[in-house]
Design an enzyme around this catalytic site. Structure first.
Site, short mmCIF file in Angstrom:
data_model
loop_
_atom_site.label_atom_id
_atom_site.label_comp_id
_atom_site.label_asym_id
_atom_site.label_seq_id
_atom_site.Cartn_x
_atom_site.Cartn_y
_atom_site.Cartn_z
N GLU A 144 0.86 -1.18 0.00
CA GLU A 144 0.00 0.00 0.00
C GLU A 144 0.90 1.24 0.00
OE1 GLU A 144 -3.36 0.92 0.29
OE2 GLU A 144 -3.84 -1.09 -0.37
N ASP A 198 -0.11 14.69 -6.03
CA ASP A 198 0.00 14.57 -7.49
C ASP A 198 -0.05 13.09 -7.88
OD1 ASP A 198 0.37 15.28 -10.13
OD2 ASP A 198 2.01 16.66 -9.70
#
Length: 501
Positions: free
Chosen positions: A311, A343
């Site tokens: 993750e 981003d």
């Protein structure tokens, strides 16, 4: 031809083998690396790519006219119940007020082109770092340029407030990678208080650049500056190039160049970007940069590598905790508001980020007893197809910097806006799309838009505004350096400096 599928542990399908393409049906996209490195070819190419707003809108109108006048197209559209307008929609937008740039003892309003390259070399930077012990490494054939560069450094260092001592000039017999690495290692061993390493290189040598950066960012942590000999070979441009290099070196040493007025107090701004490592298949690099002071001029940076099964959030949490500890070390308190610019998130990943990343970030605040900061989480999208024009005097033009559009073309499910922060010299106006996923700080859309525009002024590698907030650009530079050249995490000793500029 599709390659064969093979089962992987856990039941996942893995595609192996070659993908065969039919040459007649395949077209190259993008710009080849060779062209990117040829300045003249790239300049000519961009002249054709970056058409003006007038040319672009004319082409779009012609396309719309062709579609509407074609019976086959109309028949296909009616089957889908669609209609295409022949006009480009006109929507009312806003322009944000211009910002004031603050230096050590002076400040000035930005011009309409939002560039301040002249002003920053006339006055002292916020906090110049004296450069006492440093070394310049260069091959024998570059000796004259190395000496000339230092002489120019001495002339331009005074006005920006930088104190510069004579460097150790280390002449190399040749420009082999081993010669540079051995000499740098030897100097660092003999002079433990070295502040900076400057390397003058011949040609675009990725292998040499990578070796220097691995040595200076991982094995023997020290800020380093690589200079291509071609950059400093033109005597006419040497003064302005020397000024830019000095400002960049000052940033890498931990100096502070300029800032803007930030009305929010006890604020931390975070930038996050992801780069995909080229050497290790399927591995991603996350760059994380966070502000640690109230004027947003000191930054803390970290990198985490992860495989597809990991993750992203596990590395994200580690970085945020380290940044909070650093903030406490500098300010003796924790931030009350945290604004995260994230981003590298597509529309399809927004729900995943909202449901997994944000709750995990909130959970990590529990490590500090009784700590409940206000959190704002904004996704930054650069790769979008939306183009904005300014309609002035019955003509389409490029929108001015600071143009905001936050209605009509926005998402129905999210609070979002489009911002054109940068000045466009040629071509069309491609805005950046900002999507607000989480906001407990009671910041209005107008506050967030103003803050985002302010952040676009703080990228110290460019004396002007950029397309994305500065921490996002810093995170991108850091992730790119780590993924492309270092292939490992930089040394922790460099985490409070912008060594990756």
């Amino acid at each position: 031809h599709r390659p064969k599928e093979r089962s992987k542990p856990g039941g996942k399908q893995l595609i192996t083998g070659e993908v065969l393409l039919v040459p007649e049906l395949s077209f190259m996209t993008g710009i080849p690396e060779k062209t990117k490195k040829d300045f003249r070819s790239l300049k000519e190419l961009t002249m054709h790519i970056n058409v003006s707003s007038h040319q672009h809108t004319h082409s779009i109108k012609q396309l719309l006219k062709n579609i509407i006048s074609n019976p086959e197209s109309l028949k296909e559209l009616s089957r889908w119940g669609l209609e295409i307008s022949s006009e480009i929609p006109l929507i009312k937008g806003r322009t944000l007020p211009l910002e004031t740039i603050c230096l050590q003892s002076s400040s000035f309003a930005t011009g309409s082109d939002l560039s301040w390259s002249r002003e920053i070399v006339r006055d002292f930077s916020i906090s110049p770092i004296p450069l006492n012990i440093w070394a310049v490494f260069y091959p024998r054939r570059c000796a004259d340029q190395a000496k000339q560069l230092f002489e120019t450094f001495k002339k331009v260092a005074g006005p920006i407030g930088l104190r510069l001592e004579q460097p150790m000039f280390v002449e190399l017999r040749d420009d082999r990678t081993e010669s540079y690495v051995r000499s740098i290692h030897c100097q660092l061993t003999s002079e433990p208080n070295m502040q900076l390493v400057v390397c003058i290189m011949v040609g675009n040598r990725d292998d040499l650049y990578s070796a220097i950066k691995k040595l200076c960012c991982v094995k023997s942590p020290i800020p380093s500056q690589a200079i291509n000999i071609r950059t400093i070979s033109n005597p006419m441009k040497l003064k302005s190039i020397a000024q830019k290099i000095l400002l960049q070196m000052n940033s890498k040493l931990g100096g502070e160049l300029w800032t803007v007025n930030i009305p929010l107090k006890h604020l931390m701004v975070v930038g996050v970007d992801v780069h995909h490592d080229t050497s290790k298949k399927h591995q991603s690099v996350m760059g994380f940069v966070a502000s640690v002071n109230s004027s947003l001029t000191r930054w803390y940076s970290r990198v985490t590598f992860q495989t597809p099964t990991e993750e992203l959030i596990s590395g994200f949490r580690v970085c945020l905790l380290a940044a909070l500890q650093k903030y406490h070390e500098v300010n003796h308190n924790l931030p009350e508001k945290i604004v995260v610019y994230r981003d590298g998130v597509s529309d399809g990943q927004l729900k995943v980020v909202e449901q997994h990343e944000i709750p995990q970030l909130i959970k990590c605040f529990e490590i500090f007893p009784g700590y409940e900061p206000k959190l704002v989480f904004i996704v930054v999208q650069k790769r979008i197809s939306t183009t904005l024009y300014s309609w002035c005097a019955n003509n389409f033009e490029t929108p001015p910097p600071g143009t905001i559009l936050d209605h009509t073309i926005t998402h129905k499910d999210w609070v979002d806006f489009y911002l054109m922060a940068h000045h466009i010299r040629q071509g069309c106006g491609f805005p950046t799309h900002y999507i607000l996923l989480y906001n407990t700080a009671n910041l209005t859309p107008d506050h967030l838009q103003r803050l985002t525009f302010k952040m676009c002024h703080l990228y110290w590698n460019w004396p002007g505004t950029i397309r994305v907030p500065a921490p996002c650009k810093y995170a991108h530079k850091l992730a790119f350096l780590s993924g492309q050249y270092l292939h490992s995490e930089p040394a922790i000793q460099l985490s409070d400096k912008l060594f990756f500029l």
